[in-house]
Design an enzyme around this catalytic site. Sequence first.
Site, PDB file in Angstrom:
ATOM      1  N   ASP A  39      79.758   5.076 -58.236  1.00  0.00           N
ATOM      2  CA  ASP A  39      79.707   4.577 -56.868  1.00  0.00           C
ATOM      3  C   ASP A  39      78.603   3.559 -56.596  1.00  0.00           C
ATOM      4  O   ASP A  39      78.783   2.377 -56.796  1.00  0.00           O
ATOM      5  CB  ASP A  39      79.615   5.749 -55.888  1.00  0.00           C
ATOM      6  CG  ASP A  39      80.877   6.588 -55.885  1.00  0.00           C
ATOM      7  OD1 ASP A  39      81.639   6.512 -56.869  1.00  0.00           O
ATOM      8  OD2 ASP A  39      81.124   7.317 -54.923  1.00  0.00           O
ATOM      9  N   GLU A  75      77.290  20.020 -55.947  1.00  0.00           N
ATOM     10  CA  GLU A  75      77.727  18.726 -56.472  1.00  0.00           C
ATOM     11  C   GLU A  75      76.598  18.012 -57.202  1.00  0.00           C
ATOM     12  O   GLU A  75      76.799  17.395 -58.244  1.00  0.00           O
ATOM     13  CB  GLU A  75      78.232  17.863 -55.311  1.00  0.00           C
ATOM     14  CG  GLU A  75      78.734  16.495 -55.704  1.00  0.00           C
ATOM     15  CD  GLU A  75      79.159  15.672 -54.499  1.00  0.00           C
ATOM     16  OE1 GLU A  75      79.776  14.613 -54.710  1.00  0.00           O
ATOM     17  OE2 GLU A  75      78.874  16.077 -53.342  1.00  0.00           O
TER      18      GLU A  75
END
Length: 855
Positions: free
Chosen positions: A591, A822
Amino acid sequence: MTGSGRTTVRSRAKSLSDADAYADASSHRKRRPLLNRRRERSKYGSSIPIFNSTNLKMVLGICFVAFFIIFFMIRHLLNFATEPKLPRTVTPFPAPKIMDLPQFQGEHRESLYWGTYRPNTYLGIRARTPKSLMAGLMWIGVKDGRYHLRHVCRHEDDLNTYGWRKHNGRDFGHQVLVDHGMTLTTGFLKSKEEGSGYGGDWAVRINVEIDKSKWNEEFGRGGQLFFYLADEAGNALDLGGENLNIHEDSLLASGTREDIGDWQLHLKSMDDLELHYSGFRTPHYHNLSDLVEESLASQIRKHARLQLSDSLDDAPNVLVFQIIGGFPFTTDIVFISGTDLESSREEERVSMLTGTSLSNQLKYKEQEFDEKFEKIFNLAEKVDSESISVGKAAIGNLLGGIGYFYGQSKIALSNFFNLREHVNYISYWPAELYTAVPSRSFFPRGFLWDEGFHQLIIWRWDIHISLDIIGHWLDLMNVDGWIPREQILGAEALSRVPEEFVPQHPTNGNPPTLFLALNDIINGLKNDEFTAMDRSEISLFLERAFVRLEAWFHWFNTTQSGKQMSSYYWHGRDNRTMREINPKTLSSGLDDYPRASHPSEDERHLDLRCWMLLAAECMHSIQELLDMESKPGMDYGSTAKLLLNFELLNQMHFDDAYGAYFDFGNHTEKVQLRWKELEAGNYATRQLVRDVTEIPVLRLVPHVGYVSLFPFMGRIIPSGSWILEKQLELISNRSLLWTNYGLRSLAKTSSLYMKHNTEHDPPYWRGPVWINMNYRILSALHHYSKENGPYQEKAKAVYEELRSNLIRNIVRNYQQSGFLWEQYDQIKGKGKGAHPFTGWTSLVLLIMAEAYGNI
């Protein structure tokens, strides 16, 4: 996380009828005999008298019919020429589907028919068929002094913990959910007995109790559960009786389906329970909790009571049963199929899946899970008992989170002018996907680059499930060799994703991590880790999959190639942005990791180059394994050799001053976000926009982080090279990447360390600790610690300390929060982002087991 909106939120597929897909089930029922036709021969043989009037009429009739056939064929061809052709983007890959292999049919297919395949719900059961009979659980919880209906896994529910503590991926699961003082445990068990229909039977045990120190008795001394059935095919469901009394009759509901025949749902309990029900007729299944909430609200308004209406819509395809019991209570819910068969033995089968019999079977399955877990991962002598519990929860929720999805992806169209009207996307063909998911709460759907990491764990547990999942993914390939990276299939999946992130872009890739898993499996073959039967099935799988893997490799090698030989760059970066300090590279999966400040075709992305090396090596290994000859222009061994060329790699990506590997591109460090007054219509608004104060030049992009370590992860660096020493220094330097909780994603010295990418886009891969990359780095450290060379001992010391830090922090967070996360904060080690995240964070289990394979 996956590069398709996670920063903000985070073959030909033929539609089989239930009868076609489950031919095994039809063997229980009689079939109509086929009508045999044979051509009757005239007693005159083949000769036809020319002037026979009957025959003349026949000839004229044939001519008449032939005329119209030719007319309609010409008309069809003319229409076909003017009608838009099916775009290549949504044309399936023209090869036999992997999932049509015999090894995925018969007993294998039936054994996986039912499962906890709705990972987005706290407890959801469905079949692996497009129009399934679904079941699920809701309950009323209390938060902030108010009642709330629980159903879909959501962060805002703020449960203390939830997840499958143990699950074998097939026929057993044990889950614990703690909701503000109330604890629910759910047990799941499948059974295939004589007399059952296709896929067998299943049972759910639900136990509800409270922690009196945390439960406010003003909200009652009992719990309220809602168990439902919904038929996606629209079949009407029959209520067991108007006045449900489980002590007189355990039957709650019944119905019939083409795949499993007649079925029944039963409820049994030793506790004093109160039951109510409602039946709904609806075409929508993704918002069932809304139906229940509306029904309860209506009853409160009318009768001032929190209970269902005990009424049914006409021909309901959804039945909801409200179960009310005083704390603590336990209930067993049993689904049995094939009750229309002569040997159905309903009472006996219900008895076997309830009460003491169910207790014994659940206990046996739990023991079986523990024994298999220790046999495979061998943790007893490597970590403590607390770590072992976390390892079991990691694989349990990963396997319990496997889902089945069916629908059509939406594919973005940027320049497509052959349709009669303009649209922003076109639909992929209807397809099914059986896959693990990264997070049941935040990402309960398939992500391509995540799945390769998932399979590193799953193949070790159950190679047949793993091949099934990989096969489903490869069957999603289009004619160009492209696979959509985020699979948003069906209404349930679609309802959780913001509209702007739904369309998939066919010019953009995603790391081909399935090669990680395949490479690991091939390494297992070489090490003789499989039975003869498994070896045969893996070989057949690779043989069928090879043409698709070849097309996938070719897609990357052509569409993502750079200007210079053996260079690659991720497509999809925005070179016109005025909002991002560094345009994101979503397709890379990383990202907002810093790349060249000004995207261009001159870029060379180091991570993609290393992914291509992995893919080439894996393809070459498959060729060798299957004794296949290389095709002209497709010599994977030569491609791998080129990408392994250490001198060429260093020329293209190594910076001597930093002693680090970098991307290359049109770059300047003089970029920042500034507040500016911008006109918007008749108004001026103050916005944070990108400000560049220096002309970019072609150069290496000086940001040390995960991307810098890809050649190290790929084991490209010779064990005797001084560059290996430099990589070990980068890794162990506390001013750069090292923390007590794992390696941070971006060095503290980077100009973009922990910087927002836009006003509303916080840092994602710019500092926090990610377990998938730490696992790959550990794998390389473990490799170099076994290789003779001057840096062997240094690699071993760094490996041992990093492994210890990762395990300790993940276990500590799980004990404190009840979840795997995460990512982890690089300063204090606290879990961040989506949770439970038993996707690639589950790799902590392989870290505990020191299972790295050849990745």
